[in-house]
Design a protein around this motif. Structure first.
Motif, PDB file in Angstrom:
ATOM      1  N   MET A 160      -3.716  22.955  -9.877  1.00 46.04           N
ATOM      2  CA  MET A 160      -2.569  22.368  -9.183  1.00 46.04           C
ATOM      3  C   MET A 160      -2.362  23.057  -7.832  1.00 46.04           C
ATOM      4  SD  MET A 160      -0.449  19.980  -9.703  1.00 46.04           S
ATOM      5  CE  MET A 160       0.886  19.420  -8.657  1.00 46.04           C
ATOM      6  N   PRO A 161      -2.284  22.289  -6.746  1.00 44.75           N
ATOM      7  CA  PRO A 161      -2.069  22.928  -5.434  1.00 44.75           C
ATOM      8  C   PRO A 161      -0.646  23.485  -5.309  1.00 44.75           C
ATOM      9  CG  PRO A 161      -2.010  20.546  -5.208  1.00 44.75           C
ATOM     10  CD  PRO A 161      -2.367  20.826  -6.640  1.00 44.75           C
ATOM     11  N   THR A 162      -0.475  24.479  -4.422  1.00 37.96           N
ATOM     12  CA  THR A 162       0.874  25.012  -4.193  1.00 37.96           C
ATOM     13  C   THR A 162       1.640  24.155  -3.193  1.00 37.96           C
ATOM     14  OG1 THR A 162       0.011  26.468  -2.487  1.00 37.96           O
ATOM     15  CG2 THR A 162       0.214  27.404  -4.703  1.00 37.96           C
ATOM     16  N   GLY A 163       0.908  23.335  -2.423  1.00 33.56           N
ATOM     17  CA  GLY A 163       1.565  22.426  -1.475  1.00 33.56           C
ATOM     18  C   GLY A 163       2.216  21.273  -2.218  1.00 33.56           C
ATOM     19  N   ALA A 164       2.934  20.431  -1.454  1.00 39.44           N
ATOM     20  CA  ALA A 164       3.619  19.281  -2.065  1.00 39.44           C
ATOM     21  C   ALA A 164       2.672  18.094  -2.091  1.00 39.44           C
ATOM     22  CB  ALA A 164       4.870  18.945  -1.260  1.00 39.44           C
ATOM     23  N   MET A 165       2.336  17.675  -3.306  1.00 38.62           N
ATOM     24  CA  MET A 165       1.364  16.584  -3.432  1.00 38.62           C
ATOM     25  C   MET A 165       2.057  15.230  -3.509  1.00 38.62           C
ATOM     26  SD  MET A 165      -1.884  16.555  -5.841  1.00 38.62           S
ATOM     27  CE  MET A 165      -1.981  15.249  -7.004  1.00 38.62           C
ATOM     28  N   HIS A 166       1.527  14.285  -2.766  1.00 40.23           N
ATOM     29  CA  HIS A 166       2.028  12.908  -2.798  1.00 40.23           C
ATOM     30  C   HIS A 166       0.878  12.028  -3.283  1.00 40.23           C
ATOM     31  CE1 HIS A 166       5.737  13.787  -0.422  1.00 40.23           C
ATOM     32  NE2 HIS A 166       4.991  14.819  -0.071  1.00 40.23           N
ATOM     33  N   TRP A 167       1.026  11.464  -4.443  1.00 39.14           N
ATOM     34  CA  TRP A 167      -0.047  10.676  -5.066  1.00 39.14           C
ATOM     35  C   TRP A 167       0.315   9.203  -4.965  1.00 39.14           C
ATOM     36  CZ3 TRP A 167      -4.825  11.530  -6.065  1.00 39.14           C
ATOM     37  CH2 TRP A 167      -5.534  10.716  -6.961  1.00 39.14           C
ATOM     38  N   TYR A 168      -0.633   8.374  -4.503  1.00 40.87           N
ATOM     39  CA  TYR A 168      -0.293   6.980  -4.228  1.00 40.87           C
ATOM     40  C   TYR A 168      -0.409   6.068  -5.463  1.00 40.87           C
ATOM     41  CZ  TYR A 168      -1.189   8.806   0.502  1.00 40.87           C
ATOM     42  OH  TYR A 168      -1.207   9.554   1.644  1.00 40.87           O
ATOM     43  N   ASP A 169      -1.003   6.608  -6.528  1.00 39.01           N
ATOM     44  CA  ASP A 169      -1.080   5.859  -7.776  1.00 39.01           C
ATOM     45  C   ASP A 169      -1.828   4.533  -7.606  1.00 39.01           C
ATOM     46  OD1 ASP A 169      -0.636   5.671 -10.459  1.00 39.01           O
ATOM     47  OD2 ASP A 169       1.336   4.721 -10.265  1.00 39.01           O
ATOM     48  N   LYS A 170      -2.993   4.598  -6.966  1.00 38.05           N
ATOM     49  CA  LYS A 170      -3.806   3.382  -6.802  1.00 38.05           C
ATOM     50  C   LYS A 170      -4.577   3.100  -8.082  1.00 38.05           C
ATOM     51  CE  LYS A 170      -3.966   3.559  -1.847  1.00 38.05           C
ATOM     52  NZ  LYS A 170      -4.690   3.622  -0.574  1.00 38.05           N
ATOM     53  N   ASP A 171      -4.895   1.852  -8.287  1.00 36.33           N
ATOM     54  CA  ASP A 171      -5.526   1.475  -9.562  1.00 36.33           C
ATOM     55  C   ASP A 171      -6.948   1.999  -9.694  1.00 36.33           C
ATOM     56  OD1 ASP A 171      -6.165  -0.229  -7.458  1.00 36.33           O
ATOM     57  OD2 ASP A 171      -6.724  -1.853  -8.815  1.00 36.33           O
ATOM     58  N   GLU A 172      -7.654   2.130  -8.572  1.00 35.60           N
ATOM     59  CA  GLU A 172      -9.056   2.585  -8.648  1.00 35.60           C
ATOM     60  C   GLU A 172      -9.339   3.628  -7.593  1.00 35.60           C
ATOM     61  OE1 GLU A 172     -11.604  -0.667  -7.699  1.00 35.60           O
ATOM     62  OE2 GLU A 172     -11.010  -1.790  -9.486  1.00 35.60           O
ATOM     63  N   ASN A 173     -10.211   4.542  -7.944  1.00 35.34           N
ATOM     64  CA  ASN A 173     -10.727   5.516  -6.988  1.00 35.34           C
ATOM     65  C   ASN A 173     -11.981   4.908  -6.343  1.00 35.34           C
ATOM     66  OD1 ASN A 173     -11.177   7.949  -5.677  1.00 35.34           O
ATOM     67  ND2 ASN A 173     -12.050   8.977  -7.472  1.00 35.34           N
ATOM     68  N   ARG A 174     -12.150   5.108  -5.052  1.00 35.01           N
ATOM     69  CA  ARG A 174     -13.349   4.614  -4.357  1.00 35.01           C
ATOM     70  C   ARG A 174     -13.667   5.565  -3.230  1.00 35.01           C
ATOM     71  NH1 ARG A 174     -11.095  -0.784  -4.326  1.00 35.01           N
ATOM     72  NH2 ARG A 174     -10.379  -0.549  -2.189  1.00 35.01           N
ATOM     73  N   PRO A 175     -14.964   5.719  -2.869  1.00 32.67           N
ATOM     74  CA  PRO A 175     -15.284   6.574  -1.731  1.00 32.67           C
ATOM     75  C   PRO A 175     -14.509   6.140  -0.484  1.00 32.67           C
ATOM     76  CG  PRO A 175     -17.283   6.008  -2.904  1.00 32.67           C
ATOM     77  CD  PRO A 175     -16.174   5.203  -3.528  1.00 32.67           C
ATOM     78  N   ARG A 176     -13.934   7.097   0.224  1.00 38.80           N
ATOM     79  CA  ARG A 176     -13.162   6.907   1.469  1.00 38.80           C
ATOM     80  C   ARG A 176     -11.753   6.329   1.240  1.00 38.80           C
ATOM     81  NH1 ARG A 176     -15.580   6.939   6.480  1.00 38.80           N
ATOM     82  NH2 ARG A 176     -14.335   5.232   7.279  1.00 38.80           N
ATOM     83  N   ARG A 177     -11.434   5.947   0.030  1.00 36.14           N
ATOM     84  CA  ARG A 177     -10.104   5.365  -0.181  1.00 36.14           C
ATOM     85  C   ARG A 177      -9.046   6.461  -0.105  1.00 36.14           C
ATOM     86  NH1 ARG A 177      -7.956   1.377  -5.048  1.00 36.14           N
ATOM     87  NH2 ARG A 177      -6.728   0.084  -3.613  1.00 36.14           N
TER      88      ARG A 177
ATOM     89  N   GLY B 272       0.816  -1.221   0.000  1.00 33.35           N
ATOM     90  CA  GLY B 272       0.000   0.000   0.000  1.00 33.35           C
ATOM     91  C   GLY B 272       0.844   1.263   0.000  1.00 33.35           C
ATOM     92  N   GLN B 273       0.191   2.396   0.324  1.00 35.47           N
ATOM     93  CA  GLN B 273       0.910   3.676   0.235  1.00 35.47           C
ATOM     94  C   GLN B 273       2.023   3.810   1.273  1.00 35.47           C
ATOM     95  OE1 GLN B 273      -2.323   3.460   0.989  1.00 35.47           O
ATOM     96  NE2 GLN B 273      -2.861   4.755   2.728  1.00 35.47           N
ATOM     97  N   LEU B 274       1.868   3.181   2.436  1.00 34.79           N
ATOM     98  CA  LEU B 274       2.928   3.307   3.445  1.00 34.79           C
ATOM     99  C   LEU B 274       4.176   2.556   2.970  1.00 34.79           C
ATOM    100  CD1 LEU B 274       0.795   2.933   6.711  1.00 34.79           C
ATOM    101  CD2 LEU B 274       1.569   5.035   5.598  1.00 34.79           C
ATOM    102  N   ALA B 275       3.948   1.367   2.394  1.00 43.44           N
ATOM    103  CA  ALA B 275       5.061   0.601   1.814  1.00 43.44           C
ATOM    104  C   ALA B 275       5.673   1.369   0.648  1.00 43.44           C
ATOM    105  CB  ALA B 275       4.560  -0.764   1.341  1.00 43.44           C
ATOM    106  N   GLN B 276       4.832   2.040  -0.138  1.00 43.30           N
ATOM    107  CA  GLN B 276       5.323   2.812  -1.281  1.00 43.30           C
ATOM    108  C   GLN B 276       6.272   3.915  -0.810  1.00 43.30           C
ATOM    109  OE1 GLN B 276       2.809   5.901  -2.987  1.00 43.30           O
ATOM    110  NE2 GLN B 276       3.083   4.998  -5.014  1.00 43.30           N
TER     111      GLN B 276
END
Ligand SMILES: Nc1ncnc2c1ncn2[C@@H]1O[C@H](COP(=O)(O)OP(=O)(O)OP(=O)(O)O)[C@@H](O)[C@H]1O
Ligand SMILES: [Mg+2]
Length: 373
Positions: free
Chosen positions: A328-345, A14-18
């Motif tokens: 585009m936000p001015t903050g630093a974005m970290h995207w986890y690159d998950k295969d699907e979007n889902r509510p609450r994910r 998952g994202q923590l491992a990433q």
């Protein structure tokens, strides 16, 4: 060419491992990640990805055979199964160690442990039957929260029961021995906070600045800090004692409630944690590097802030559409690159640093609207 001759095995993709694997790469370490799917967030960023299940002794052994030290991104991999799987490979280290994992992954043992070491937490009772539920409901004056002993996260496995109707429907669904719970009082806290510690194999220990976290529907929405509290020094000293006594190695997060003048521990997570993501931009060293340094026995530097204030906002799925960036936000974005979007994910997060918490939060919440989820 790797600068450290060490290889880390990460259980889970998952994202923590990433974020652990990405940091490991920057540190010149080699990583092996074991997870089920080739599109898991950590699968494509590890030096080597191994397909497999965290429930398969063979898969765990194959991973262990490749690495110097194992670690995990979730406390819910069954400790007993891991122990059995690694029996033949006794020389392989896994950090945090499996006795600690076994205690902490069970909310009941975790609570007992906190009590044993005099750490402040909410009173609790063990729930094994419908009668226990009735008794707990009375004991907590009809205001309680039932939590599954194993496997709860992001509020899954947490049930707030504040009236008779809630109690009746919970009792109906309750299966006794099959699902075990603890119950505690439902508290109206002033704020929720968190503090993260890192302790290495040499016994050195540091902690990150305390933060405030805001949950919506039992799920972390944003974090801001630093949020100092008059009781934090005392609590930090007690947690230091506890982590030394159990010889903890790695990063560990303590989720807290501020109740009246007190700080009490809600729960403990023996791993890198969502409320520590701010460290990626706000500190001289982040929680992922700290965790890797801890398990490898590397020295821990003193932690310092780069700016006086920080905010981290989570990017939580709201639909099953393809996410897109409108502004585009001015903050630093970290995207986890998950295969699907889902509510609450959890899809990503954005970090902001600056002079003033309130101003940062306003900007962060506004800019988050520019990411369509
Ligand atoms: N006793 C309580 N009284 C009031 N609110 C509570 C209580 N226990 C939990 N909550 C609320 O529910 C949230 C989730 O509970 P908890 O952290 O115990 O479970 P979790 O599912 O492990 O959550 P997560 O994985 O997001 O940390 C808490 O952050 C808090 O907002
Ligand atoms: Mg929690």
């Amino acid at each position: 060419m790797p600068i450290h001759s060490k290889t880390i095995g990460i259980l889970g993709g998952g994202q923590l491992a990433q974020m652990l694997a990405l940091k490991a790469k920057q540190m010149g370490l080699t990583t092996f990640v074991l997870s089920e799917n080739a599109h898991d967030p950590a699968a494509t960023v590890a030096t080597t990805w191994m397909q497999g299940s965290l429930k398969s002794p063979e898969n765990i052994q194959a991973l262990a055979a490749q690495v110097d030290c194992l670690t995990f991104e979730s406390e819910f991999i069954p400790a007993q199964l891991l122990k059995k799987s690694l029996q033949k490979l006794r020389t392989k280290r896994i950090e945090p160690n499996l006795n600690i994992l076994a205690k902490m992954q069970d909310r009941l043992f975790q609570k007992e442990w906190l009590y044993d070491y005099g750490l402040p937490t909410l009173d609790y009772v063990k729930i094994n039957s419908k009668d226990d539920l009735e008794l707990a409901f009375k004991a907590f004056d009809g205001q309680m929260v039932c939590k599954e002993r194993f496997g709860g996260y992001d509020g899954y496995g947490t049930y707030v029961i504040t009236n008779k109707i809630d109690l009746i429907s919970f009792k109906k669904a309750f299966k006794g021995e099959e699902n075990q719970f603890i119950a505690e009082r439902f508290v109206s806290f002033k704020s929720e906070r968190s503090i993260i510690f890192a302790r290495n194999t040499l016994g050195e220990m540091i902690h990150l600045p305390m933060v405030q976290s805001v949950q919506i529907n039992h799920q972390c929405d944003y974090v801001m800090g630093p949020s100092i509290h008059p009781k934090e020094k005392k609590l930090i000293a007690k947690i230091n004692q506890f982590l030394n006594a159990i010889n903890y190695v790695g990063v560990i997060a303590f989720e807290l409630f501020e109740i009246g003048p007190k700080l009490v521990i809600n729960e403990v997570a023996p791993r890198v944690h969502n409320t520590g993501h701010f460290s990626q931009e706000a500190l001289n060293i982040d929680q992922f590097e700290l965790h890797l340094r801890c398990i490898l026995g590397l020295k821990l530097p003193p932690v310092s802030l780069r700016q006086p204030a920080f905010v981290m906002v989570n990017l939580l799925g709201q639909s099953t559409r393809n996410p897109s960036i409108k502004t585009m936000p001015t903050g630093a974005m970290h995207w986890y690159d998950k295969d699907e979007n889902r509510p609450r994910r959890k899809m990503g997060h954005i970090n902001y640093i600056g002079k003033n918490k309130k101003a940062l939060l306003k900007k962060a919440l506004l800019e988050r609207k520019g990411i369509l989820l």
